[in-house]
Write an enzyme that holds these catalytic residues in place. Structure first.
Site, PDB file in Angstrom:
ATOM      1  N   LYS A  91       0.877  -1.178   0.000  1.00 31.44           N
ATOM      2  CA  LYS A  91       0.000   0.000   0.000  1.00 31.44           C
ATOM      3  C   LYS A  91       0.908   1.220   0.000  1.00 31.44           C
ATOM      4  O   LYS A  91       1.411   1.651   1.038  1.00 31.44           O
ATOM      5  CB  LYS A  91      -0.927   0.015   1.219  1.00 31.44           C
ATOM      6  CG  LYS A  91      -1.911   1.182   1.209  1.00 31.44           C
ATOM      7  CD  LYS A  91      -2.852   1.152   2.401  1.00 31.44           C
ATOM      8  CE  LYS A  91      -4.007   2.133   2.286  1.00 31.44           C
ATOM      9  NZ  LYS A  91      -3.640   3.514   2.077  1.00 31.44           N
TER      10      LYS A  91
ATOM     11  N   ARG B 206      -3.319   8.695  -5.152  1.00 31.85           N
ATOM     12  CA  ARG B 206      -3.942   7.780  -6.100  1.00 31.85           C
ATOM     13  C   ARG B 206      -4.103   8.465  -7.444  1.00 31.85           C
ATOM     14  O   ARG B 206      -4.470   9.637  -7.515  1.00 31.85           O
ATOM     15  CB  ARG B 206      -5.308   7.354  -5.586  1.00 31.85           C
ATOM     16  CG  ARG B 206      -5.950   6.292  -6.457  1.00 31.85           C
ATOM     17  CD  ARG B 206      -7.159   5.727  -5.777  1.00 31.85           C
ATOM     18  NE  ARG B 206      -7.688   4.594  -6.488  1.00 31.85           N
ATOM     19  CZ  ARG B 206      -8.473   3.690  -5.935  1.00 31.85           C
ATOM     20  NH1 ARG B 206      -8.780   3.785  -4.672  1.00 31.85           N
ATOM     21  NH2 ARG B 206      -8.935   2.689  -6.645  1.00 31.85           N
TER      22      ARG B 206
HETATM   23  P1  ATP Z   1      -6.395   5.848   3.014  1.00 36.56           P
HETATM   24  O1  ATP Z   1      -6.530   7.211   3.634  1.00 36.56           O
HETATM   25  O2  ATP Z   1      -6.178   4.741   3.990  1.00 36.56           O
HETATM   26  O3  ATP Z   1      -5.458   5.789   1.858  1.00 36.56           O
HETATM   27  P2  ATP Z   1      -8.672   5.974   1.246  1.00 36.56           P
HETATM   28  O4  ATP Z   1     -10.071   6.171   1.720  1.00 36.56           O
HETATM   29  O5  ATP Z   1      -8.004   7.088   0.516  1.00 36.56           O
HETATM   30  O6  ATP Z   1      -7.829   5.527   2.510  1.00 36.56           O
HETATM   31  P3  ATP Z   1      -8.923   3.231   0.586  1.00 36.56           P
HETATM   32  O7  ATP Z   1      -9.580   2.655  -0.574  1.00 36.56           O
HETATM   33  O8  ATP Z   1      -9.564   3.049   1.890  1.00 36.56           O
HETATM   34  O9  ATP Z   1      -8.626   4.752   0.286  1.00 36.56           O
HETATM   35  O10 ATP Z   1      -7.478   2.624   0.708  1.00 36.56           O
HETATM   36  C1  ATP Z   1      -6.796   2.295  -0.456  1.00 36.56           C
HETATM   37  C2  ATP Z   1      -5.975   3.480  -0.913  1.00 36.56           C
HETATM   38  O11 ATP Z   1      -4.615   3.104  -0.864  1.00 36.56           O
HETATM   39  C3  ATP Z   1      -6.251   3.806  -2.366  1.00 36.56           C
HETATM   40  O12 ATP Z   1      -7.193   4.861  -2.485  1.00 36.56           O
HETATM   41  C4  ATP Z   1      -4.903   4.161  -2.945  1.00 36.56           C
HETATM   42  O13 ATP Z   1      -4.721   5.549  -2.961  1.00 36.56           O
HETATM   43  C5  ATP Z   1      -3.904   3.595  -1.978  1.00 36.56           C
HETATM   44  N1  ATP Z   1      -3.103   2.477  -2.496  1.00 36.56           N
HETATM   45  C6  ATP Z   1      -1.764   2.381  -2.401  1.00 36.56           C
HETATM   46  N2  ATP Z   1      -1.323   1.246  -2.920  1.00 36.56           N
HETATM   47  C7  ATP Z   1      -2.406   0.570  -3.372  1.00 36.56           C
HETATM   48  C8  ATP Z   1      -2.587  -0.682  -4.007  1.00 36.56           C
HETATM   49  N3  ATP Z   1      -1.565  -1.484  -4.266  1.00 36.56           N
HETATM   50  N4  ATP Z   1      -3.848  -1.050  -4.332  1.00 36.56           N
HETATM   51  C9  ATP Z   1      -4.895  -0.261  -4.064  1.00 36.56           C
HETATM   52  N5  ATP Z   1      -4.786   0.940  -3.460  1.00 36.56           N
HETATM   53  C10 ATP Z   1      -3.558   1.352  -3.113  1.00 36.56           C
END
Ligand code: ATP
Length: 601
Positions: A261, A266
């Site tokens: 992660k 993103r």
């Molecule tokens: P967080 O603040 O924990 O990143 P979030 O609400 O933005 O949470 P989530 O879908 O809960 O997003 O957590 C996945 C996030 O992690 C994705 O939005 C992405 O930006 C990031 N990420 C990093 N590496 C990966 C990966 N290998 N696969 C998917 N998501 C990833």
């Protein structure tokens, strides 16, 4: 359609106190709206002219300009407009009053002869505002003022009020996408049972205006086979969270793809011929911030058309090591992009493929999507495929997790690999589970909460806000339920900025989507998201988060909550959900029980 219909709807929406009423008001409005302008009506209602991701300029007309335009339109001196504005604290209200006064004058004039102004149409308002937004350069100033003054001159007092708020970027009605989707399903499908079809279309093409227009012209049928389109973002799939490897593997069906992660930004990347678009997690067009990434992609994506996803991560130019998310912020703040590119280099780690050369992959399992991704990506120094392993063993998962942390990542994302492991656009589900690092405090992870109210400060904080009322999101009812009051963790600078940050969102009653027993000094439209941590999760009779689901008459709260930072890249609906907090609370209870029984042993 007359603009007055829209202005009256805005007024109704502002006075509405229940979520169901909000939907009904929108259904009424959509029924009255001609098909060819329904997209425009939806954008205007959300305070914009086009979807956020389009990259087209937004209105952004400064206060000074508007005061000038109001002064011309109402034949009042600028000083007087400004005085009234200061008194009322709202330029919209000020212009409404001035127009009302003018209308009285107009009535005497009317009785003695001359005609009243022409009626404003939605089309004219939209076209004029688009011209204003698109104009740049020196000479544009005066033309913009004239165009706005022209609209205000022909506006009824109520129309003028909402026009000014729109142009100022202060039309904050707090209408979430979910409410618009409900209203569209009811209006064009006949019942809310069509919500899923409408929602799927919106998830695949994140443009509410476009979905509404398709519905208005072709009905529900036209949405059934909708496919992704290069240039129009797909709403991102999101992960649930857990922190026990065994439980995680159980949830995804035993075997899983475990991936680093990365702690960056993103990026949803679209390629159409020689054009590249990069959309953020909130689907803003951020292409211009990453010219280096665009270049790498033009070389490294071997296909004509594609939609792929990854994470852009800052790297240390000396050691090539990954750096934390905050490092990217330096890059965003720099005015000179090319200098920023040199000073703060980044790498892109791709993890998914959603569309390749005419093939919609969103409903295909992850194994197939990964295959496409591997086939089209030619890796280089700055373009990588995300690190992953496939396992059904909790210990292997844990080891890979530690490796990820060591490599500078936040943890891992564990992804289901079975046949139904599709890309769930726009949804947070159990097909992806994030397992993040323990923050070494009792409360395992931080949460992202939405500001729904504020309390005046006392003593050293006199004249400022002393605490904010924070809420979690409940998607089932599309409401925000309160979790805590946050008063610590703010630096002096943060405190200084809070009033101007929340001022545009302040309203005089509880927003219909807010569920709160506490009465803050001011209510706020749910929009601003902050990351919060605390000592532990507790139960509280004061808060409504998960009330009734964890105990009679109590909700989940946070003990000693502390503000960490604003999460500008998240919208209110992206905040931590009520069921996530319930899950975190239960996990905390289990941990305590385990510790107690271990001590007894
Ligand atoms: P967080 O603040 O924990 O990143 P979030 O609400 O933005 O949470 P989530 O879908 O809960 O997003 O957590 C996945 C996030 O992690 C994705 O939005 C992405 O930006 C990031 N990420 C990093 N590496 C990966 C990966 N290998 N696969 C998917 N998501 C990833």
């Amino acid at each position: 359609m007359d603009f007055i219909i829209l202005a009256e709807t805005f007024e109704k929406l502002e006075g509405t106190t229940s979520r169901i009423q909000l939907t009904n008001v929108l259904v009424d409005l959509f029924r009255k709206t001609p098909s060819d302008i329904i997209d425009k009506v939806i954008y205007l209602m959300q305070g914009r002219l086009w979807p956020e991701w389009s990259g087209f300029p937004e209105l952004g007309v400064g206060e000074r300009f508007l005061i000038k335009a109001v002064s011309i339109a109402t034949k009042t001196s600028e000083a007087e407009v400004e005085k009234l504005y200061k008194q009322l604290g709202d330029l919209g209200r000020a212009v409404e009053l001035l127009k009302q006064r003018g209308a009285l004058g107009g009535l005497t004039q009317f009785l003695s002869g001359p005609k009243l102004g022409t009626r404003l149409s939605v089309g004219r308002v939209y076209d004029t505002l688009s011209r204003v937004a698109s104009m740049v350069g020196e000479g544009s100033r005066d033309i913009k003022i004239k165009l706005i003054a022209g609209l205000l001159m022909d506006a009824e007092p109520l129309e003028a009020k909402y026009l000014v708020r729109l142009i100022e970027g202060r039309l904050r009605l707090g209408i979430g996408d979910a409410t618009v989707l409900d209203a569209l399903a009811i209006c064009f499908g006949g019942s809310q049972s069509y919500r899923a079809v409408v929602e799927r279309a919106y998830n695949i093409r994140a443009d509410l205006g476009n979905v509404a227009k398709a519905l208005a012209f072709g009905g529900i049928e036209s949405l059934k086979n909708i496919e992704p389109k290069v240039g129009v973002p797909i709403r991102p799939m999101l992960a649930e969270r857990l922190s026990d490897p065994k439980e995680i593997l159980g949830k995804v069906g035993g075997k899983a793809l475990v991936e680093f992660k990365y702690d960056g930004e993103r990026a949803q990347i679209h390629r159409g011929g020689n054009s590249i678009w990069i959309f953020s997690r909130r689907l803003e067009n951020i292409t211009h911030q990453y010219p280096d990434v665009v270049e790498v992609l033009l070389d490294g994506l071997r296909c004509r058309e594609a939609i792929v996803e990854g994470e852009i991560v800052a790297v240390d130019p000396n050691t090539n090591e990954l750096k934390a998310f905050q490092e990217l912020m330096h890059r965003k703040r720099k005015h000179d992009v090319h200098e920023a590119v040199k000073e703060f280099p980044v790498k892109l780690y791709l993890f998914d493929a959603l569309y390749v050369d005419g093939e919609d992959l969103t409903l295909k399992p992850i194994t197939v999507r990964k295959k496409y991704l591997q086939d089209i990506v030619v890796q280089s120094d700055n373009l990588r495929l995300a690190d992953l392993t496939i396992t059904d063993d909790p210990e292997t998962l844990e080891r890979f997790f530690l490796k990820a942390i060591e490599a500078g990542c936040e943890g891992v994302v564990v992804k289901a690999v079975h046949d139904q492991a599709i890309y769930q656009a726009g949804a947070r589900g159990w097909l992806w589970i994030k397992y993040k690092r323990d923050y070494k405090s009792e409360m395992i992870d931080t949460v992202d909460l939405v500001v729904v109210g504020a309390f005046h400060g006392r003593g050293r904080r006199g004249g400022k806000y002393g605490a904010l009322l924070m809420a979690a999101y409940e998607p089932d009812t599309d409401t925000f339920q309160t979790v805590c009051k946050v008063g610590s963790g703010f630096t002096d600078e943060d405190l200084e900025k809070i009033p101007s940050l929340i001022q545009p969102y302040v309203i005089d009653h509880k927003h219909p989507r807010v569920d709160s027993e506490l009465e803050p000094d001011v209510w706020v439209v749910p929009a601003l998201v902050a990351e919060v941590i605390g000592a532990e999760l507790t139960l509280s009779p004061l808060h409504t988060c998960g009330r009734g689901k964890v105990g009679e008459g109590v909700g989940i709260s946070i003990r000693f909550p502390r503000f960490l930072r604003w999460r500008d890249e998240k919208s209110a609906e992206d905040a931590t959900r009520v069921d996530e907090l319930i899950e975190m609370y239960k996990r905390q209870l289990r941990k305590i029980t385990e510790e107690v029984s271990q001590e007894q042993v």
